[in-house]
Write an enzyme that holds these catalytic residues in place. Structure first.
Site, short mmCIF file in Angstrom:
data_model
loop_
_atom_site.label_atom_id
_atom_site.label_comp_id
_atom_site.label_asym_id
_atom_site.label_seq_id
_atom_site.Cartn_x
_atom_site.Cartn_y
_atom_site.Cartn_z
N ASP A 207 13.19 -10.10 17.46
CA ASP A 207 14.32 -10.21 18.36
C ASP A 207 14.41 -8.98 19.25
O ASP A 207 14.34 -7.85 18.77
CB ASP A 207 15.60 -10.37 17.54
CG ASP A 207 16.82 -10.57 18.39
OD1 ASP A 207 16.95 -11.65 18.98
OD2 ASP A 207 17.66 -9.64 18.44
N GLU A 266 -3.14 -5.84 7.82
CA GLU A 266 -3.41 -5.75 6.38
C GLU A 266 -3.22 -7.10 5.69
O GLU A 266 -3.65 -7.28 4.55
CB GLU A 266 -2.49 -4.72 5.73
CG GLU A 266 -2.69 -3.30 6.20
CD GLU A 266 -1.70 -2.35 5.53
OE1 GLU A 266 -1.25 -2.66 4.39
OE2 GLU A 266 -1.35 -1.33 6.14
#
Length: 550
Positions: A207, A266
């Protein structure tokens, strides 16, 4: 409890269709009048039937709900309004079992003023978190440090008597901005993101991601002309009177986005979608997604405006293609902050136009966000002032009626109490006009908009050129938008007629309609000609590289 991501294609997000769920208004499973996570679980079969690739959940975190979850007081908690963390874990497992990825809203630029971090930060000027939020002294006359304005009205600075300083809030007073210039804040925010990655989420919708860092505390210059678009940019809001040079979209934000991308890397097969609101949103989208080191994709408000002529629609698309390079866009024509597209573009109850706009959106290069209810053709709800709960609508009434009109509950069963959303009084009313558009009625109608979405999304899923292909736009032909989608040796020709009258265009001799195309693709390809009905849609495969000059 660690849950595995769905895995598979690490680039699944390229060209993915993501269904946005506003949990408060999706399905109430507990008779509380407010939708919840179990309600989402109960409707996952419906979502899967749409042939979308993922869901995006608007905030469900612990919150005092001043901005209905976009004011987070615990980044790792599920607000009791929506259920529990166990409910979320079951939702992820159930979605993955249906082949649906799960993306969640992350509100990183600010927290709630009820967050423990802010409580500590405001307690003194020398506590361990004193610099975790953006604090500044008053000017010599006691006025705020700068002239910056908040999107929800008034100064972006709030005086705090505990520290005798101002704090920055780009949105509500109850949403203080975090200080991303502090390395400790960056580390803490990344750990909050990691928490949800460990629980198996497949991505994040970020956001107001260009608000994470602020610039020098200098006054913004005045704006010469108000160009409406991003939420809050309206003549009735002082926020629109400034050029926002220092309060958002700062170069320092890029370093944070690179740290965030490194974290996502990752966890293979995860993604990020940045929401960008800026004067040059297309430029920011390009900068934030190029090079593979920042965000995976961004979306802006360029198609979330009132302007829907072919020229208005084509302009941001062609500009984006000219600027984005190896970046990747995400497009939406509706969300929880904007007047519903059926009303905004004046296409309510006009099936031909509604189908045309769905084909327009779903044939563009980029990923797609569909807001719940768009597949039903829901219109903006007309609410009285007494029915409003959105702070923006309450503040700016009557010139701006806020966001409640696009957030009313989903109508599931036409003849059921409150459309089958709840057995209690709903938090916002279910409009009578929406009941005729309920899911149960449209499912029984082969010619409904709902079934048109299902058919076209299934068709699109099996066309690599539409999912991940390049795009080449042709100059506007009257009211017809024409372009090509290219993927390897596959070449698709697309023509969309936005006119009230049929038209005929030239076409390559070997253009052939696609087998299995849904019925809404109604253009007629003949030798060297394309005949398009009013609001017609045409897609053909062209095996050769013969030039197309429609």
């Amino acid at each position: 409890m660690a849950i595995r991501q769905l895995g598979g294609d690490p680039d699944w997000w390229r060209g993915a269709v993501i269904y946005q769920i506003y949990p408060r208004s999706f399905q109430d499973s507990r008779g509380a009048g407010i939708g919840d996570l179990q309600g989402v679980i109960d409707r996952l079969d419906y979502i899967a039937s749409l042939n979308v690739d993922a869901i995006w959940l608007a905030p469900f975190f612990t919150s005092p709900m001043k901005d209905f979850g976009y004011d987070v007081s615990d980044y790792r908690g599920v607000d009791p309004t929506f259920g529990t963390l166990d409910d979320f874990d079951r939702l992820v497992e159930a979605a993955h079992a249906r082949g649906l990825r799960v993306t969640i809203d992350q509100v990183l630029s600010h927290s709630s003023d009820q967050h423990p971090w802010f409580a500590e930060s405001r307690s003194s000027r020398d506590n361990p978190k004193a610099d975790w939020y953006v604090w500044a002294d008053a000017r010599s006359d006691g006025s705020p440090p700068t002239n910056w304005q908040a999107i929800f009205g008034g100064s972006a600075w709030q005086w705090d008597t505990r520290r005798c300083q101002y704090y920055l809030h780009n949105f509500l007073v109850e949403q203080p901005d975090l200080n991303f210039h502090n390395p400790e804040v960056v580390e803490a925010i990344l750990e909050e993101v990691r928490f949800w990655l460990e629980r198996g989420v497949d991505g994040f919708r970020l956001d107001a991601v260009n608000f994470c860092t602020h610039g020098p505390l200098k006054d913004n210059p005045p704006r010469e002309k108000i160009v409406e678009g991003f939420i809050g940019v309206r003549p009735d809001n002082p926020y629109a009177f400034q050029r926002h040079l220092y309060d958002k979209t700062q170069p320092e934000n890029l370093a944070f986005l690179e740290r965030l991308r490194a974290l996502l890397d990752e966890y293979p097969s995860t993604t990020t979608i940045g929401e960008v609101g800026d004067d040059d949103s297309l430029g920011v989208m390009s900068e934030y997604t190029q090079g593979g080191k920042r965000l995976h994709m961004c979306y802006s408000f360029n198609l979330l405006t009132d302007k829907a002529t072919p020229a208005d629609l084509l302009a941001p698309l062609t500009e984006m293609e000219a600027r984005i390079g190896d970046g990747w866009p995400c497009w939406a024509v509706g969300n929880h902050d904007i007047t519903r597209v059926a009303t905004r573009w004046n296409v309510a109850s006009d099936m031909a136009k509604l189908r045309l706009y769905l084909a327009f959106l779903l044939t563009q290069r980029g990923s797609i966000c569909l807001y719940q209810g768009e597949e039903l053709g829901l219109t903006e709800a007309e609410l009285t002032f007494e029915q409003l709960v959105d702070p923006a609508g309450i503040t700016f009434w009557p010139s701006y009626k806020g966001r409640d009109g696009c957030r009313t509950p989903m109508p599931w069963v036409a003849d059921a109490l409150h459309g089958g959303f709840t057995t209690a009084t709903p938090w916002l009313p279910v409009p009578e006009a929406h009941l005729a558009l309920a899911v149960d009625r449209q499912e029984r109608d082969p010619g409904s908009l709902l079934n048109a979405y299902r058919d076209f999304l299934l068709f699109r899923r099996n066309q690599p050129a539409l999912v991940k292909g390049d795009i080449h736009y042709h100059p506007l032909q009257g009211d017809v938008i024409c372009f090509e989608r290219l993927h390897g040796d596959d070449r698709l020709l697309v023509a969309l007629n936005f006119a009230n009258d049929p038209c005929t265009l030239s076409a390559p001799l070997d253009a052939r309609p696609l087998a299995g195309a849904p019925s809404l693709v109604n253009g007629r390809w003949t030798a060297e000609r394309l005949e398009l009905p009013a609001f017609g849609i045409a897609i053909a495969r062209c095996p050769s590289d013969l030039p197309w000059q429609p």
